[in-house]
Scaffold this active site. Structure first.
Site, PDB file in Angstrom:
ATOM      1  N   TYR A 150       7.677  -4.586  -4.769  1.00 46.39           N
ATOM      2  CA  TYR A 150       8.358  -3.936  -5.888  1.00 46.39           C
ATOM      3  C   TYR A 150       8.189  -2.426  -5.982  1.00 46.39           C
ATOM      4  CZ  TYR A 150       9.197  -8.722  -7.076  1.00 46.39           C
ATOM      5  OH  TYR A 150       9.620 -10.024  -7.009  1.00 46.39           O
ATOM      6  N   TYR A 432       4.654 -13.704 -16.385  1.00 46.60           N
ATOM      7  CA  TYR A 432       6.052 -13.987 -16.676  1.00 46.60           C
ATOM      8  C   TYR A 432       6.907 -13.785 -15.428  1.00 46.60           C
ATOM      9  CZ  TYR A 432       6.669  -8.857 -17.388  1.00 46.60           C
ATOM     10  OH  TYR A 432       6.688  -7.490 -17.236  1.00 46.60           O
TER      11      TYR A 432
HETATM   12  C1  LIG Z   1      10.147 -11.779  -1.345  1.00 45.93           C
HETATM   13  C2  LIG Z   1      11.609 -12.137  -1.213  1.00 45.93           C
HETATM   14  C3  LIG Z   1      12.242 -12.232  -2.598  1.00 45.93           C
HETATM   15  C4  LIG Z   1      12.307 -11.053  -0.404  1.00 45.93           C
HETATM   16  O1  LIG Z   1      13.696 -11.355  -0.324  1.00 45.93           O
HETATM   17  P1  LIG Z   1      14.636 -10.751   0.837  1.00 45.93           P
HETATM   18  O2  LIG Z   1      16.038 -10.984   0.435  1.00 45.93           O
HETATM   19  O3  LIG Z   1      14.175 -11.283   2.137  1.00 45.93           O
HETATM   20  O4  LIG Z   1      14.323  -9.195   0.748  1.00 45.93           O
HETATM   21  P2  LIG Z   1      15.298  -8.009   1.241  1.00 45.93           P
HETATM   22  O5  LIG Z   1      15.935  -8.402   2.536  1.00 45.93           O
HETATM   23  O6  LIG Z   1      16.211  -7.605   0.157  1.00 45.93           O
HETATM   24  O7  LIG Z   1      14.254  -6.880   1.477  1.00 45.93           O
HETATM   25  C5  LIG Z   1      14.081  -5.795   0.581  1.00 45.93           C
HETATM   26  C6  LIG Z   1      12.956  -4.963   1.081  1.00 45.93           C
HETATM   27  O8  LIG Z   1      11.715  -5.624   0.786  1.00 45.93           O
HETATM   28  C7  LIG Z   1      10.975  -5.820   1.987  1.00 45.93           C
HETATM   29  N1  LIG Z   1      10.316  -7.103   1.836  1.00 45.93           N
HETATM   30  C8  LIG Z   1      10.912  -8.265   1.583  1.00 45.93           C
HETATM   31  N2  LIG Z   1       9.991  -9.230   1.471  1.00 45.93           N
HETATM   32  C9  LIG Z   1       8.788  -8.660   1.663  1.00 45.93           C
HETATM   33  C10 LIG Z   1       7.462  -9.142   1.677  1.00 45.93           C
HETATM   34  N3  LIG Z   1       7.173 -10.433   1.473  1.00 45.93           N
HETATM   35  N4  LIG Z   1       6.479  -8.270   1.879  1.00 45.93           N
HETATM   36  C11 LIG Z   1       6.762  -6.963   2.095  1.00 45.93           C
HETATM   37  N5  LIG Z   1       8.009  -6.443   2.104  1.00 45.93           N
HETATM   38  C12 LIG Z   1       9.006  -7.301   1.883  1.00 45.93           C
HETATM   39  C13 LIG Z   1      11.971  -5.780   3.099  1.00 45.93           C
HETATM   40  O9  LIG Z   1      11.373  -5.380   4.297  1.00 45.93           O
HETATM   41  C14 LIG Z   1      12.965  -4.753   2.580  1.00 45.93           C
HETATM   42  O10 LIG Z   1      12.449  -3.446   2.769  1.00 45.93           O
HETATM   43  P3  LIG Z   1      13.424  -2.183   2.936  1.00 45.93           P
HETATM   44  O11 LIG Z   1      14.734  -2.529   2.310  1.00 45.93           O
HETATM   45  O12 LIG Z   1      12.709  -1.105   2.202  1.00 45.93           O
HETATM   46  O13 LIG Z   1      13.519  -1.979   4.399  1.00 45.93           O
HETATM   47  C15 LIG Z   1      11.738 -13.500  -0.501  1.00 45.93           C
HETATM   48  O14 LIG Z   1      11.139 -13.402   0.743  1.00 45.93           O
HETATM   49  C16 LIG Z   1      11.113 -14.650  -1.254  1.00 45.93           C
HETATM   50  O15 LIG Z   1      11.796 -15.289  -2.033  1.00 45.93           O
HETATM   51  N6  LIG Z   1       9.810 -14.950  -1.052  1.00 45.93           N
HETATM   52  C17 LIG Z   1       9.158 -16.071  -1.735  1.00 45.93           C
HETATM   53  C18 LIG Z   1       9.096 -15.904  -3.256  1.00 45.93           C
HETATM   54  C19 LIG Z   1       8.479 -14.601  -3.670  1.00 45.93           C
HETATM   55  O16 LIG Z   1       7.466 -14.159  -3.159  1.00 45.93           O
HETATM   56  N7  LIG Z   1       9.097 -13.959  -4.658  1.00 45.93           N
HETATM   57  C20 LIG Z   1       8.609 -12.756  -5.205  1.00 45.93           C
HETATM   58  C21 LIG Z   1       7.983 -13.169  -6.468  1.00 45.93           C
HETATM   59  S1  LIG Z   1       7.117 -11.921  -7.220  1.00 45.93           S
END
Ligand SMILES: CC(C)(COP(=O)(O)OP(=O)(O)OC[C@H]1O[C@@H](n2cnc3c(N)ncnc32)[C@H](O)[C@@H]1OP(=O)(O)O)[C@@H](O)C(=O)NCCC(=O)NCCS
Length: 432
Positions: A150, A432
Site C-alpha cells: 500500500y 477492518y
Molecule cells: C495483493 C494482491 C491484492 C495484489 O493484486 P495484483 O492485482 O496482483 O496487484 P497489481 O498487479 O495491481 O500490482 C500492483 C503493484 O503492487 C505490487 N504487488 C502486488 N502484490 C504484491 C505483494 N504481495 N507484495 C509486494 N508487492 C506486490 C506489484 O508488483 C505492483 O507494483 P508496481 O505497479 O508498483 O510495479 C493479490 O496478490 C492478492 O489478492 N493477494 C492475497 C490477498 C491479499 O494479500 N490482499 C491484501 C490484503 S491487505
C-alpha cells in the site's frame, strides 16, 4: 442510502481493466445472486475455504452496508465470481484533540491468484482513492495483511499495535485492586455493551475509528456459522455505582496434557476507566488453571507492563497496524489540535496528485492551526506517506528524517516533533 455506497466506478480504473478484457462494476448488495459469489471470491482471496450458506449469510448481514466493487472476467468458467474485490465505506477517524474526520475505509482487497500481477489491484486502489477524493473525503485508511503493497498508493502506518504473551507465574499482580465488581455477561448483552462502550471511548483515542454493528456481533460470537463461537466468554467490570466501565472477551485454548496450563486468549479488552483496565487485566492474569495469557492488538503504551511483578514475564512484539492516506492536506492538518505553537512550511509530494503542494502551518499558543497554500521555501519536504504517518502524533518527524524519509533542518524536525506530539498514544483497537 449514502451517496458513497453506489458512487459510479472511476472511469480511469474501468478503462484500465477493460484493456485486459475485464469488467469492473459496483455490486448490488441486495441481489444475492451477485453478492454471494462476490463474498465467496473475497474469502478465497484471503485463503479461506469455501464458505457454507450459513457463513455467507452471516457475512452478508454484517457487511452489506458497505460499497462493494468487483472486477469480472467474462471469459472465466465462473463469470459470476469476481477476480478482483474491494469494499469501502465512510467512517469516522479520531484525530489528536478529539475531533473526528470522515474517512474512506478500504477493506477486502483481493485478486484471484489466476489473475495476479495484471494491474487489477492498482486499478482498484487508485480508482477508490479518486472516488473518495471526488466524494470530498480528506483521508483514507486501511489495515493490512500484506504490508508491502500500500505504500505505492500513498498509505503509511500511523498507529502501531503490540501482541502480548505473558507467563502468569512471573506476572504476579502488583497493580491496583479496584472496588467495582466483575460479572459474566450474555452474548447479546456483550454485543450491545461493546457498541456503547466503544462509542464512548473512540473519540478519546487518536487513530480509533467508528465501528459497525456486524463487528460487535462477530466479537460476541453471534454470527451464524461462526467457528468456535461457543468458546468465547465475556466479563464486564461495573464501577461501584453499577455502570459498565470495561469488558473483556476471551477464550481458553485447549490445555493439551496438563489441565493446569491453559492458555487464555484475550480477544478484546476495552476499558473506559483506569479501574476497569486494572480489574480486567487482573482477572485474566489471575485466572486459575492458566499459565499463559495471550493478547493481540494492544497499545504500544500498555499500563499493564507496570502492574506485573516481573516485566520480563511479558513477551511483547510490535507491528504497524492502522494505515492512513491523506487526500486533502489543509483539511486534515486543520482538523487536529497541536501540542504547542509552531510555524512550518511543508512541501508534500504525492505521485498520485491528491496531496501534492506546499502549505504553511501556523499553530497558535492554544494549539489551533491555520493552513494556507504558499509559494514560500519549505522548512520540511516530505512524501504524502510520511505526512500520513505523522498526522496522529505517534510517529516523529525526527525519526523519519533520520530514516531519510523527510528532508528538514534539525530544528524544523524538532519543531514538528514538539507540535505534532499527542498526549494520548495513537491506537486502533480493530481490524477492518
Ligand atoms: C495483493 C494482491 C491484492 C495484489 O493484486 P495484483 O492485482 O496482483 O496487484 P497489481 O498487479 O495491481 O500490482 C500492483 C503493484 O503492487 C505490487 N504487488 C502486488 N502484490 C504484491 C505483494 N504481495 N507484495 C509486494 N508487492 C506486490 C506489484 O508488483 C505492483 O507494483 P508496481 O505497479 O508498483 O510495479 C493479490 O496478490 C492478492 O489478492 N493477494 C492475497 C490477498 C491479499 O494479500 N490482499 C491484501 C490484503 S491487505
Amino acid at each position: 442510502m449514502s451517496l458513497w455506497k453506489n458512487a459510479p466506478i472511476d472511469s480511469r480504473a474501468h478503462a484500465a481493466v477493460a484493456a485486459n478484457g475485464l469488467d469492473y462494476r459496483v455490486i448490488d448488495t441486495a441481489d444475492r445472486a451477485e453478492f454471494d459469489p462476490y463474498l465467496q471470491a473475497e474469502m478465497r482471496g484471503f485463503l479461506a475455504g469455501e464458505q457454507t450458506d450459513e457463513q455467507i449469510g452471516g457475512a452478508r448481514d454484517g457487511l452489506s452496508f458497505r460499497r462493494f466493487i468487483g472486477v469480472y472476467d467474462p471469459a472465466s468458467a465462473h463469470p459470476e465470481q469476481p477476480v478482483g474485490t474491494v469494499n469501502s465505506w465512510v467512517t469516522d477517524v479520531t484525530l489528536p484533540g478529539g475531533r473526528t474526520l470522515p474517512m474512506w475505509a478500504v477493506s477486502g482487497v483481493t485478486v484471484a491468484p489466476t489473475h495476479r500481477r495484471k494491474g487489477i489491484a492498482r486499478a482498484m486502489l487508485e480508482g477508490e482513492l479518486r472516488t473518495a477524493a471526488d466524494a470530498g473525503l480528506a483521508i483514507a485508511g486501511l489495515t493490512v495483511s500484506e504490508a508491502t503493497i500500500y505504500g505505492r498508493f500513498g498509505f503509511s502506518p500511523a498507529t502501531y499495535a503490540t501482541d502480548w504473551r505473558i507467563d502468569t507465574r512471573r506476572a504476579a499482580w502488583v497493580g491496583p485492586r479496584p472496588d467495582g465488581r466483575l460479572d459474566f455477561v450474555s452474548r447479546e448483552r456483550l454485543r450491545d455493551e461493546l457498541a456503547d462502550l466503544h462509542g464512548r471511548i473512540r473519540t478519546a483515542r487518536p487513530g480509533e475509528i467508528e465501528a459497525w454493528p456486524g463487528l460487535w456481533r462477530r466479537m460476541s460470537g453471534l454470527v451464524p456459522g461462526q467457528q468456535d463461537a461457543q468458546k468465547l466468554r465475556a466479563v464486564r467490570y461495573a464501577d461501584p455505582a453499577g455502570a459498565t466501565r470495561g469488558l473483556v472477551v476471551y477464550r481458553l485454548a485447549d490445555e493439551g496434557e496438563d489441565f493446569t496450563k491453559h492458555e487464555l486468549q484475550v480477544h478484546y479488552l476495552l476499558s473506559e476507566t483506569a479501574d476497569a483496565y486494572a480489574a480486567l487485566w487482573r482477572f485474566v492474569l489471575e485466572h486459575d488453571l492458566v499459565s499463559v495469557v495471550q493478547a493481540s492488538l494492544r497499545s504500544v503504551d500498555e499500563p499493564v507492563r507496570w502492574m506485573i511483578a516481573d516485566q520480563r514475564g511479558a513477551h511483547v512484539t510490535t507491528s504497524e497496524h492502522g494505515w492512513l492516506r491523506i487526500l486533502d492536506v489543509p483539511t486534515v492538518l486543520g482538523a487536529r489540535t497541536y501540542a504547542c505553537a509552531a510555524s512550518l512550511t511543508l512541501r508534500v509530494t504525492d505521485p498520485l496528485g491528491f496531496a501534492d503542494g506546499t502549505w504553511t502551518l501556523e499553530i497558535d499558543g492554544e494549539g489551533a492551526p491555520t493552513v494556507r497554500p504558499t509559494d514560500a521555501e519549505p522548512d520540511v519536504t516530505l512524501s504524502v506517506n510520511a505526512l500520513s504517518s505523522l498526522v496522529l502524533g505517534g510517529v516523529r518527524a525526527s525519526v523519519l528524517s533520520a530514516a531519510g524519509l523527510l528532508a528538514a533542518e534539525p530544528h524544523s524536525a524538532v519543531a514538528m516533533d514538539r507540535a505534532f506530539a499527542s498526549v494520548d498514544t495513537p491506537f486502533l483497537s480493530l481490524w477492518y
